[in-house]
Scaffold this motif. Structure first.
Motif, PDB file in Angstrom:
ATOM      1  N   ASN A 312      28.459  40.922  36.578  1.00 58.27           N
ATOM      2  CA  ASN A 312      29.590  41.695  36.065  1.00 58.27           C
ATOM      3  C   ASN A 312      30.913  41.093  36.524  1.00 58.27           C
ATOM      4  O   ASN A 312      31.839  40.882  35.716  1.00 58.27           O
ATOM      5  CB  ASN A 312      29.487  43.152  36.551  1.00 58.27           C
ATOM      6  CG  ASN A 312      30.722  43.971  36.229  1.00 58.27           C
ATOM      7  OD1 ASN A 312      30.962  44.313  35.087  1.00 58.27           O
ATOM      8  ND2 ASN A 312      31.525  44.271  37.254  1.00 58.27           N
ATOM      9  N   ASP A 313      31.020  40.788  37.816  1.00 59.10           N
ATOM     10  CA  ASP A 313      32.266  40.244  38.353  1.00 59.10           C
ATOM     11  C   ASP A 313      32.548  38.844  37.806  1.00 59.10           C
ATOM     12  O   ASP A 313      33.687  38.517  37.473  1.00 59.10           O
ATOM     13  CB  ASP A 313      32.217  40.211  39.883  1.00 59.10           C
ATOM     14  CG  ASP A 313      32.391  41.605  40.481  1.00 59.10           C
ATOM     15  OD1 ASP A 313      32.400  42.588  39.711  1.00 59.10           O
ATOM     16  OD2 ASP A 313      32.519  41.717  41.722  1.00 59.10           O
ATOM     17  N   ARG A 314      31.516  38.005  37.707  1.00 61.93           N
ATOM     18  CA  ARG A 314      31.721  36.655  37.151  1.00 61.93           C
ATOM     19  C   ARG A 314      32.197  36.736  35.706  1.00 61.93           C
ATOM     20  O   ARG A 314      33.129  36.037  35.301  1.00 61.93           O
ATOM     21  CB  ARG A 314      30.428  35.839  37.232  1.00 61.93           C
ATOM     22  CG  ARG A 314      29.999  35.468  38.629  1.00 61.93           C
ATOM     23  CD  ARG A 314      29.027  34.293  38.647  1.00 61.93           C
ATOM     24  NE  ARG A 314      27.937  34.426  37.696  1.00 61.93           N
ATOM     25  CZ  ARG A 314      26.793  35.036  37.951  1.00 61.93           C
ATOM     26  NH1 ARG A 314      26.595  35.598  39.130  1.00 61.93           N
ATOM     27  NH2 ARG A 314      25.840  35.099  37.050  1.00 61.93           N
ATOM     28  N   ASP A 315      31.551  37.603  34.940  1.00 60.23           N
ATOM     29  CA  ASP A 315      31.926  37.739  33.527  1.00 60.23           C
ATOM     30  C   ASP A 315      33.376  38.194  33.378  1.00 60.23           C
ATOM     31  O   ASP A 315      34.118  37.687  32.527  1.00 60.23           O
ATOM     32  CB  ASP A 315      31.000  38.730  32.816  1.00 60.23           C
ATOM     33  CG  ASP A 315      29.601  38.179  32.597  1.00 60.23           C
ATOM     34  OD1 ASP A 315      29.414  36.962  32.780  1.00 60.23           O
ATOM     35  OD2 ASP A 315      28.694  38.967  32.251  1.00 60.23           O
ATOM     36  N   LEU A 316      33.788  39.163  34.199  1.00 60.78           N
ATOM     37  CA  LEU A 316      35.152  39.677  34.113  1.00 60.78           C
ATOM     38  C   LEU A 316      36.165  38.599  34.506  1.00 60.78           C
ATOM     39  O   LEU A 316      37.201  38.436  33.848  1.00 60.78           O
ATOM     40  CB  LEU A 316      35.317  40.910  35.009  1.00 60.78           C
ATOM     41  CG  LEU A 316      34.653  42.198  34.496  1.00 60.78           C
ATOM     42  CD1 LEU A 316      34.729  43.299  35.543  1.00 60.78           C
ATOM     43  CD2 LEU A 316      35.310  42.668  33.194  1.00 60.78           C
ATOM     44  N   VAL A 317      35.882  37.863  35.564  1.00 60.70           N
ATOM     45  CA  VAL A 317      36.798  36.790  35.990  1.00 60.70           C
ATOM     46  C   VAL A 317      36.948  35.750  34.882  1.00 60.70           C
ATOM     47  O   VAL A 317      38.058  35.309  34.567  1.00 60.70           O
ATOM     48  CB  VAL A 317      36.299  36.139  37.296  1.00 60.70           C
ATOM     49  CG1 VAL A 317      37.051  34.840  37.576  1.00 60.70           C
ATOM     50  CG2 VAL A 317      36.468  37.102  38.462  1.00 60.70           C
ATOM     51  N   GLU A 318      35.826  35.365  34.265  1.00 61.49           N
ATOM     52  CA  GLU A 318      35.886  34.382  33.182  1.00 61.49           C
ATOM     53  C   GLU A 318      36.691  34.929  31.997  1.00 61.49           C
ATOM     54  O   GLU A 318      37.523  34.221  31.416  1.00 61.49           O
ATOM     55  CB  GLU A 318      34.467  34.012  32.740  1.00 61.49           C
ATOM     56  CG  GLU A 318      33.696  33.220  33.783  1.00 61.49           C
ATOM     57  CD  GLU A 318      32.196  33.207  33.532  1.00 61.49           C
ATOM     58  OE1 GLU A 318      31.784  33.518  32.386  1.00 61.49           O
ATOM     59  OE2 GLU A 318      31.425  32.898  34.461  1.00 61.49           O
ATOM     60  N   GLU A 319      36.439  36.175  31.670  1.00 57.72           N
ATOM     61  CA  GLU A 319      37.147  36.801  30.551  1.00 57.72           C
ATOM     62  C   GLU A 319      38.653  36.857  30.828  1.00 57.72           C
ATOM     63  O   GLU A 319      39.472  36.519  29.962  1.00 57.72           O
ATOM     64  CB  GLU A 319      36.592  38.215  30.357  1.00 57.72           C
ATOM     65  CG  GLU A 319      37.272  39.032  29.256  1.00 57.72           C
ATOM     66  CD  GLU A 319      36.802  40.477  29.258  1.00 57.72           C
ATOM     67  OE1 GLU A 319      37.626  41.356  28.942  1.00 57.72           O
ATOM     68  OE2 GLU A 319      35.619  40.722  29.586  1.00 57.72           O
ATOM     69  N   TRP A 320      39.038  37.246  32.035  1.00 59.13           N
ATOM     70  CA  TRP A 320      40.464  37.371  32.371  1.00 59.13           C
ATOM     71  C   TRP A 320      41.139  36.013  32.505  1.00 59.13           C
ATOM     72  O   TRP A 320      42.319  35.872  32.222  1.00 59.13           O
ATOM     73  CB  TRP A 320      40.621  38.169  33.672  1.00 59.13           C
ATOM     74  CG  TRP A 320      40.207  39.604  33.534  1.00 59.13           C
ATOM     75  CD1 TRP A 320      40.175  40.344  32.383  1.00 59.13           C
ATOM     76  CD2 TRP A 320      39.738  40.466  34.569  1.00 59.13           C
ATOM     77  NE1 TRP A 320      39.716  41.613  32.641  1.00 59.13           N
ATOM     78  CE2 TRP A 320      39.449  41.737  33.971  1.00 59.13           C
ATOM     79  CE3 TRP A 320      39.545  40.327  35.938  1.00 59.13           C
ATOM     80  CZ2 TRP A 320      38.982  42.813  34.718  1.00 59.13           C
ATOM     81  CZ3 TRP A 320      39.072  41.400  36.679  1.00 59.13           C
ATOM     82  CH2 TRP A 320      38.802  42.635  36.064  1.00 59.13           C
ATOM     83  N   PHE A 321      40.386  34.999  32.933  1.00 57.22           N
ATOM     84  CA  PHE A 321      40.979  33.659  33.007  1.00 57.22           C
ATOM     85  C   PHE A 321      41.259  33.146  31.601  1.00 57.22           C
ATOM     86  O   PHE A 321      42.327  32.575  31.338  1.00 57.22           O
ATOM     87  CB  PHE A 321      40.028  32.709  33.748  1.00 57.22           C
ATOM     88  CG  PHE A 321      40.672  31.399  34.125  1.00 57.22           C
ATOM     89  CD1 PHE A 321      41.549  31.313  35.192  1.00 57.22           C
ATOM     90  CD2 PHE A 321      40.403  30.245  33.402  1.00 57.22           C
ATOM     91  CE1 PHE A 321      42.151  30.109  35.536  1.00 57.22           C
ATOM     92  CE2 PHE A 321      40.996  29.035  33.738  1.00 57.22           C
ATOM     93  CZ  PHE A 321      41.873  28.959  34.810  1.00 57.22           C
ATOM     94  N   LYS A 322      40.314  33.368  30.700  1.00 51.48           N
ATOM     95  CA  LYS A 322      40.537  32.941  29.311  1.00 51.48           C
ATOM     96  C   LYS A 322      41.705  33.683  28.686  1.00 51.48           C
ATOM     97  O   LYS A 322      42.449  33.134  27.866  1.00 51.48           O
ATOM     98  CB  LYS A 322      39.266  33.168  28.479  1.00 51.48           C
ATOM     99  CG  LYS A 322      38.130  32.210  28.823  1.00 51.48           C
ATOM    100  CD  LYS A 322      36.857  32.563  28.051  1.00 51.48           C
ATOM    101  CE  LYS A 322      35.722  31.623  28.425  1.00 51.48           C
ATOM    102  NZ  LYS A 322      34.438  31.981  27.791  1.00 51.48           N
ATOM    103  N   ALA A 323      41.875  34.955  29.080  1.00 52.80           N
ATOM    104  CA  ALA A 323      42.955  35.771  28.510  1.00 52.80           C
ATOM    105  C   ALA A 323      44.296  35.521  29.186  1.00 52.80           C
ATOM    106  O   ALA A 323      45.331  36.012  28.720  1.00 52.80           O
ATOM    107  CB  ALA A 323      42.594  37.250  28.617  1.00 52.80           C
ATOM    108  N   GLY A 324      44.284  34.782  30.315  1.00 53.25           N
ATOM    109  CA  GLY A 324      45.538  34.481  31.005  1.00 53.25           C
ATOM    110  C   GLY A 324      45.932  35.478  32.082  1.00 53.25           C
ATOM    111  O   GLY A 324      46.952  35.307  32.743  1.00 53.25           O
ATOM    112  N   HIS A 325      45.133  36.522  32.302  1.00 53.34           N
ATOM    113  CA  HIS A 325      45.439  37.471  33.375  1.00 53.34           C
ATOM    114  C   HIS A 325      45.284  36.822  34.740  1.00 53.34           C
ATOM    115  O   HIS A 325      46.036  37.108  35.667  1.00 53.34           O
ATOM    116  CB  HIS A 325      44.518  38.702  33.285  1.00 53.34           C
ATOM    117  CG  HIS A 325      44.688  39.495  32.029  1.00 53.34           C
ATOM    118  ND1 HIS A 325      45.927  39.895  31.569  1.00 53.34           N
ATOM    119  CD2 HIS A 325      43.787  39.962  31.128  1.00 53.34           C
ATOM    120  CE1 HIS A 325      45.771  40.569  30.435  1.00 53.34           C
ATOM    121  NE2 HIS A 325      44.483  40.621  30.138  1.00 53.34           N
ATOM    122  N   VAL A 326      44.272  35.980  34.876  1.00 45.55           N
ATOM    123  CA  VAL A 326      44.083  35.204  36.101  1.00 45.55           C
ATOM    124  C   VAL A 326      44.695  33.833  35.876  1.00 45.55           C
ATOM    125  O   VAL A 326      44.324  33.126  34.941  1.00 45.55           O
ATOM    126  CB  VAL A 326      42.581  35.068  36.454  1.00 45.55           C
ATOM    127  CG1 VAL A 326      42.385  34.072  37.600  1.00 45.55           C
ATOM    128  CG2 VAL A 326      41.998  36.425  36.829  1.00 45.55           C
TER     129      VAL A 326
END
Length: 786
Positions: A312-326
């Motif tokens: 869950n945490d890996r998926d969210l980090v990847e999703e937010w990095f792609k979206a520019g939040h991270v």
């Protein structure tokens, strides 16, 4: 060229609608011929689609596809990615550990996903019902074939592909990052010129600007990490200020967390505009994270990613990095091989890493190039920036790597004995000529023809002869009596191959079997020491801050012959067996424990084959204790399906320490011991499915006259499930008789009672099950000599 036009029935299997230029050029070779294909292309240029094209063609023809992923962490990701195939009614199955394997699922899968090591192990056992699925492969896709050049792992991939091609002749599709000698790989795999592709940097979706930056090396390794971190932030800062993203690779999971925490402070100090603390929606989403440190960090635009995080945490980090939040992400190398997560700026902070089994090692050149290949976001950036941060003394080495790339070499020569033993054990090699024929199927042979002097090819035949003689001298291979160089594997050689052991370890285990045969004095510590001193752990090192904890665990145990690294392994195993590994040793404990349980399983097989069932049972109990962390008297509970460390501990505390106790307690008693009714029913059924022994001594005398003798019988009755058993009878500690049998119902054992010089005779009957961690049943009778 749209996917739906080319493969209408598989359009939903692809994550995009149109093929790019590189994919279009390779498409005819993949879909319109049966030829083997080799394709080398820059990282992030879309190689995965080539694999998927080859798989689609095979599925359309009703065949089975095998995908070889470069590391275990990526096999599950592939399973997740390819739920698109599942949606089209094609099954995807990841083949993992021995105990987790479901042969039926593997046999019926349309797409199999394996690591090179797992495929090597499976192909060695291809003639067993459990692994026969590996002989039914129609296409084999090798992802990142430049792994051939990796230490140890490279030779595994090489010999396994050669073996697979002999077993079932699958079509081979080999994919790679850019490599200068792609033609050698094509020659090895018999890929014709029209199916060999070398896509250059012009096919990279974003131009890469790569370079090396140095730092001043100090005396303190901890301080050096921060020097490199500040250097990395210097390189990332201009891009972060322009709303670009940066990806920083560090050496360990723990370092990703520490670097992210320090970077947050430094970003605030430098006043770099980052973060989304004012974004209420994102703040709400961040609450879904399970890792507390990560939850706080992402709000400042900084995150970390490693295989130890929850999915869950890996998926969210990847999703937010792609979206520019991270905007700033710290990661281990796994991310470079797996998820397609590019960034404008990539920095490799650490070029060395601590391997629990190898100590401090240089990051492989392949890893370095793979990581730098993540620089540049297609569709967003015109250029990507990649930097290697290293000590001044190593700068030229990395500059050469970035300038010239890395030719792929064979590593087979380094482990030739081990792989040759495996082939002999499988019966594919029976004489010297067979060895030469086998070598001609390897990448080693192709590369040796390109560089005969470097590979010592003029002396190849003599080298092979020396290698065979070495295997004979060490007891792994037997030569034919006729002197014609015919060869066959010994039991030692077969076991070494089956259990995937280094030959030095197999020799140590065989010596322990000799010790068990000479005297019945083997104890748990002997087995743990044999495993701790195995060659697989040769490079384990004990850091200074770990030594007090090691000594505390081993207090009272004589370990004078063990080196510091071996004492560390032994301390971890003893701690694991008692259920409490000291905190100072936990960072390496998981990897060491995983490898140790495999070695203990192998040692059990050696003892079963070359010693006796009681010794094998001891190994099985020690393995179960290391794996589950349970007390010695309760280890038998782990033989019950559904009973792990927690339940075993709970039942033991309630006075139920054996499967027999569990059966005696019944479902009601298990519920009273704290199990729910549903769990109790399952545990009760599991306990009933194990062997359970009763002894009947019959008309056994209480006394016998001096000089007289009597032959009595002891009946061993199995009131549980049939199983292999070892039955041993001793008198006054000296073995009188022993037998190995498949115990279905009853077995009668003759016992001679002889009036001897001793005043009393103590007879002891012991029954052990070599394949189960059940404590042996022992009973004794005393006979007075009158």
């Amino acid at each position: 060229m749209e996917v739906a036009e080319v493969l209408p029935e598989f359009a939903d299997a692809f994550a995009f609608a149109e093929f790019n230029r590189m994919q279009r050029e390779a498409l005819p070779a993949l879909l319109e011929s049966e030829a083997n294909v080799v394709a080398s292309a820059p990282t992030a240029s879309g190689k995965t689609a080539l694999a998927e094209l080859a798989i689609c063609k095979t599925l359309a023809d009703g065949g089975t596809a095998l995908f070889i992923a470069p590391m275990r962490a990526l096999t599950n990701e592939k399973e997740d990615d390819w739920d698109r195939f599942e949606a089209l009614d094609y099954s995807v199955y990841v083949v993992t550990g021995e105990r987790d394997l479901n042969p039926r699922r593997a046999r019926h899968a349309d797409i199999l996903v394996m690591t090179p090591e797992k495929l090597d192990s499976a192909t060695r056992k291809h003639d067993s019902r459990r692994y026969d699925f590996v002989t039914d492969i129609d296409v084999c896709v090798i992802d990142e074939v430049h792994l051939l050049d990796a230490d140890r792992r490279g030779s595994v991939l090489e010999v396994t592909i050669s073996r697979l091609r002999r077993l079932c002749e699958p079509r081979i599709v080999a994919l790679s990052a850019t490599m200068p000698n792609v033609d050698d790989v094509a020659a090895w795999l018999d890929a014709p010129e029209e199916a060999t592709f070398e896509f250059g940097e012009e096919y990279r979706p974003v131009e890469l600007n790569a370079g090396v930056r140095t730092y001043t090396h100090g005396d303190n390794a901890f301080a050096d990490k921060y020097r490199r971190l500040y250097r990395a932030l210097d390189l990332a800062e201009p891009h972060l200020r322009e709303d670009g993203q940066s990806l920083v690779f560090v050496s360990s999971r723990q370092d990703t967390v520490r670097a992210a925490e320090k970077a947050r402070d430094e970003i605030a100090e430098r006043d770099i505009p980052m973060g989304a603390r004012g974004d209420y929606d994102f703040h709400t989403e961040a609450q879904e994270l399970e890792n507390d440190t990560l939850r706080n960090s992402v709000l400042d635009g900084v995150a970390f990613h490693h295989a130890g995080l929850s999915k869950n945490d890996r998926d969210l980090v990847e999703e937010w990095f792609k979206a520019g939040h991270v905007e700033l992400l710290f990661s281990t190398s796994t991310l470079a091989w797996g998820v397609n997560l590019p960034a404008r700026c990539v920095v490799i902070r650490d070029t060395k890493l601590h391997d629990p089994l190898e100590g401090e090692v240089d990051m492989s050149p392949l890893d370095v190039l793979q990581m730098l290949g993540r620089a540049g976001r297609p569709g967003y950036d015109d250029v990507g920036y990649g930097w290697v941060v290293c000590d001044t003394a190593e700068a030229d080495k990395y500059r050469r790597l970035l300038r010239d790339g890395k030719e792929i070499e064979s590593r087979l020569a380094e482990t030739l004995e081990t792989h040759l033993n495996a082939e002999i054990a499988m019966g594919t090699i029976t004489d010297l000529e067979d060895v030469m024929d086998w070598l001609e199927t390897t990448f080693y042979y192709v590369r040796g023809q390109s560089k005969p002097e470097e590979y010592d090819f003029p002396n190849l035949r003599q080298r092979v002869r020396d290698c065979l003689e070495g295997l004979v001298d060490r007891g792994f291979v037997a030569m034919g009596e006729s002197g014609d160089l015919s060869i066959e594997a010994t039991p030692r050689g077969v076991l070494a191959s089956k259990y995937y052991l280094r030959l030095e370890t197999a020799a140590t285990f065989a010596a322990l079997c000799d010790q068990a045969n000479e005297s019945d004095a083997l104890g748990p510590d002997d087995l743990l020491e044999a495993v701790a001193s195995a060659a697989e752990f040769d490079s384990v090192s004990a850091r200074q801050d770990e030594r007090d904890a090691i000594s505390a665990v081993l207090v009272g145990q004589e370990t004078g012959d063990l080196e510091a690294g071996q004492r560390k392994v032994l301390a971890i195993l003893r701690g694991a067996a008692s259920g409490s590994v000291p905190p100072e040793l936990r960072s390496d404990a998981w990897v060491i424990r995983q490898n140790a349980t495999r070695l203990l399983s192998a040692l059990g097989a050696f003892l079963d084959r070359l010693a006796d069932p009681h010794a094998a049972n001891l190994a099985r109990r020690v393995e179960a204790r290391v794996e589950n962390g349970v007390a010695e008297d309760a280890v038998g509970l782990t033989a019950i399906d559904g009973v792990g460390p927690g339940r075993a501990s709970k039942l033991s505390k309630e006075g139920l320490s054996t499967p027999g106790d569990v059966v005696g307690a019944g479902v009601t008693g298990l519920v009273e011991a704290g199990l729910s009714e549903g769990v109790a029913e399952g545990v009760y059924e599991g306990a009933q499915s194990l062997p359970a022994v009763e002894l009947e001594w019959g008309a056994f005398p209480e006394a016998i006259g001096a000089g007289e003798n009597d032959v009595c019988e002891v009946t061993v009755r199995n009131v549980g499930e049939p199983a292999r058993a070892g039955i041993r009878v001793t008198v006054n500690g000296v073995e009188m008789t022993s037998a190995s049998t498949y115990l279905r119902d009853t077995e009668t054992v003759p016992v001679g009672v002889f009036g001897a010089d001793a005043d009393t005779l103590e007879f002891r009957v012991s029954v052990a099950f070599p394949e189960e961690p059940l404590v042996p049943l022992e009973e004794q009778r005393t006979v007075d000599v009158v």
